[in-house]
Enzyme design. Structure first.
Site, PDB file in Angstrom:
ATOM      1  CG  ASP A 177     -16.466  -0.195 -12.205  1.00  0.00           C
ATOM      2  OD1 ASP A 177     -15.954   0.929 -12.006  1.00  0.00           O
ATOM      3  OD2 ASP A 177     -15.851  -1.244 -11.972  1.00  0.00           O
ATOM      4  CG  HIS A 178     -16.975   5.759 -10.628  1.00  0.00           C
ATOM      5  ND1 HIS A 178     -17.092   5.046  -9.467  1.00  0.00           N
ATOM      6  CD2 HIS A 178     -15.808   6.419 -10.545  1.00  0.00           C
ATOM      7  CE1 HIS A 178     -16.032   5.270  -8.721  1.00  0.00           C
ATOM      8  NE2 HIS A 178     -15.239   6.104  -9.343  1.00  0.00           N
ATOM      9  CG  HIS A 240     -13.177   0.482  -9.316  1.00  0.00           C
ATOM     10  ND1 HIS A 240     -14.425   0.704  -9.864  1.00  0.00           N
ATOM     11  CD2 HIS A 240     -13.256   0.932  -8.045  1.00  0.00           C
ATOM     12  CE1 HIS A 240     -15.199   1.282  -8.960  1.00  0.00           C
ATOM     13  NE2 HIS A 240     -14.517   1.423  -7.843  1.00  0.00           N
TER      14      HIS A 240
END
Ligand code: NAP
Length: 484
Positions: A177-178, A240
């Site tokens: 999950d950047h 996110h």
């Protein structure tokens, strides 16, 4: 300031989907920057893999173009780029076929760190995992990186976890999950757990509410078909925003170690209360003077999918009882901005004559643009004329505070890939976390799908539908301005 970088060992990184958008835009330019930072030992290699019939030189040319387009200033370092490109190789492989696997087996060395990045559609994850084993390529030490979306509901995420678990141990699986790779997100943990100032106030005695906003100015361009099947809840909130919420709300882990951190995040997700429909606002962007509506963008005139969502959540535990967490995210909004704001309670009583304002300390953690943290504090307005109070930010924008070193802060993807090579799973989602998040979002999505709930239209370039404002107004609060 001397930056200390933990060295990495020699690795072979195979990027399945190495010709795709993500590989060209983010992964390879990021790896080039890590190469420039001295984090790619000389005999390490990056092997692109996809169906396209390319040879190594053709792939190098493709990546040289990608670095030139997306690599920023560093791409002008042509000598270094040439050396970097020499470390690339390519194998034509079909995830669902048998061709190419023997070639890959010859290239990947069993005695160095092996990482396999699945930058392909999730429907291919199972095929890749299986073939890496049947072709004798993966070992018990190999790592796999999997991209979002991780399922579209609890059942599909559970099935995906089960498929991966047939071939890889949880310790080998890195669900990316950047958002978690962003410098500020990690700084959030440093601020909380590295200072004496904040933790004593981090609870329902002192915090009035928390706002998490992720707003984008772009529409669904290019991803219409995928997005229309997902919507903002699946595409942004389930992963996110919930990850950010976990980091804000979790208890201090016993140590800064992958499972200790992830155990605490999981407890937050499990403590999230079900949300009542009155506390959710779904929106869809309308047509603007020179832009198409959401429905035109996705070519679905009857779409009920949300491109905006705002909600009020509660966490049922001692620390957060009674503290609302307001989450919102949307496309075609007024600015591109991601921010977490911890809004502290007001003083309740002022000793300063003539000061009617309700002063509040607000800790704002900006993920983009201008990553940084600021703390709104109340001071005396300078000059004569008595004790007039004003609110000012104590700004900790990293670019200012760190000077030249700030330019070396790696971007989220490159940092996370290096964590994979180092074997550090702290910033990656564990399988049970992902499933717990779906367990919470599924009933909400099922509810509005069953009711054919129609999202409220909002003007492109706005802060979302009017009802989203009301969500906070009803509670006597207001959203922070969305600033780009
Ligand atoms: P993309 O541009 O469509 O690229 C897909 C890649 O997969 C291409 O390299 C394609 O190359 C390869 N591929 C397709 N079928 C294959 C097969 N049967 N066997 C082997 N390779 C195959 O997709 P993307 O945007 O890069 O996204 C990749 C993954 O990252 C997806 O899971 C996506 O959800 C996720 N993701 C992307 C972004 C982004 O910004 N792009 C952001 C977050 C997550 P060939 O056609 O040559 O085989």
């Amino acid at each position: 300031m001397v930056s200390r970088v933990i060295p990495v060992e020699t690795f072979d990184l195979v990027i399945f989907g190495g010709t795709g958008d993500l590989a060209r835009r983010k992964i390879l330019p990021g790896l080039f920057r890590r190469f420039l930072a001295g984090q790619m030992p000389e005999s390490s290699r990056i092997i692109g893999a996809a169906r396209s019939e390319l040879d190594a030189d053709g792939y190098r040319k493709m990546i040289a173009d990608a670095v030139a387009e997306f690599g920023g200033e560093e791409s002008s370092n042509t000598k270094a780029l040439q050396t970097f490109l020499e470390r690339l190789d390519y194998v034509a492989i079909d995830a669902k076929g048998d061709g190419g696997w023997a070639d890959l087996a010859k290239l990947v060395r069993p005695d160095v760190i092996q990482a396999f990045y699945f930058s392909v559609a999730p429907s291919l994850f199972g095929d890749l995992a299986e073939r890496l084993h049947t072709n004798g390529i993966a070992t018990e030490h190999s790592r796999i990186v999997v991209e979002k979306p991780f399922g579209r509901d609890l059942a599909s995420a559970h099935a995906l976890n089960a498929t991966l678990a047939e071939h890889f141990d949880e310790k080998q699986i890195y669900r990316i999950d950047h958002y978690l790779g962003k410098e500020t997100v990690q700084n959030l943990m440093a601020i909380r757990f590295g200072n004496v100032l904040f933790e004593p106030l981090w609870n329902n005695h002192y915090v009035d509410h928390i706002q998490i906003t992720v707003s984008e100015t772009v529409g669904v361009t290019g991803r219409g078909a995928y997005y229309d099947r997902s919507g903002a809840m699946r595409d942004m909130v389930q992963n996110h925003l919930m990850q950010l919420l976990c980091l804000i709300a979790m208890e201090p882990p016993g140590e800064f170690e992958a499972d200790a951190v992830r155990d605490e995040k999981l407890k937050v997700i499990r403590a999230l209360q079900p949300i009542d429909n009155h506390h959710i606002v779904r929106g869809q962007y309308d047509a603007g003077p020179d832009s198409q509506s959401y429905r035109e963008d996705v070519e679905n005139p009857r779409s009920f999918t949300e491109s905006f969502i705002a909600m009020r959540c509660h966490i049922a535990n001692w620390r957060w009882a009674g503290v609302p967490f307001y989450l919102r995210t949307g496309k075609k909004m007024k600015a591109r901005s991601s921010e977490i704001a911890v809004v502290f309670k007001d003083l309740g009583h002022t000793i300063f004559e003539g000061d009617e304002a309700r002063h509040r300390n607000i800790l704002s953690i900006r993920l983009q643009p201008n990553e940084g943290i600021d703390l709104q504090v109340t001071i005396k307005e300078p000059g004569p004329g008595g004790m007039r109070l004003i609110d000012v930010p104590l700004d900790m924008t990293f670019a200012d505070a760190l000077g030249d070193d700030a330019e070396e802060v790696p971007d989220a993807y490159e940092r996370l890939i290096m964590d994979v090579i180092r074997g550090n799973q702290t910033l990656f989602m564990r399988g049970d976390e992902v499933e717990a998040a779906w367990r919470w979002t599924d009933p909400l999505i099922e509810g509005w799908e069953a009711r054919n709930d129609v999202p409220k239209l909002y003007e492109p370039g706005s802060a979302g539908p009017e009802d989203a404002m009301m969500l906070l107004h009803r509670d006597g609060r207001k959203w922070r301005d969305i600033k780009g």
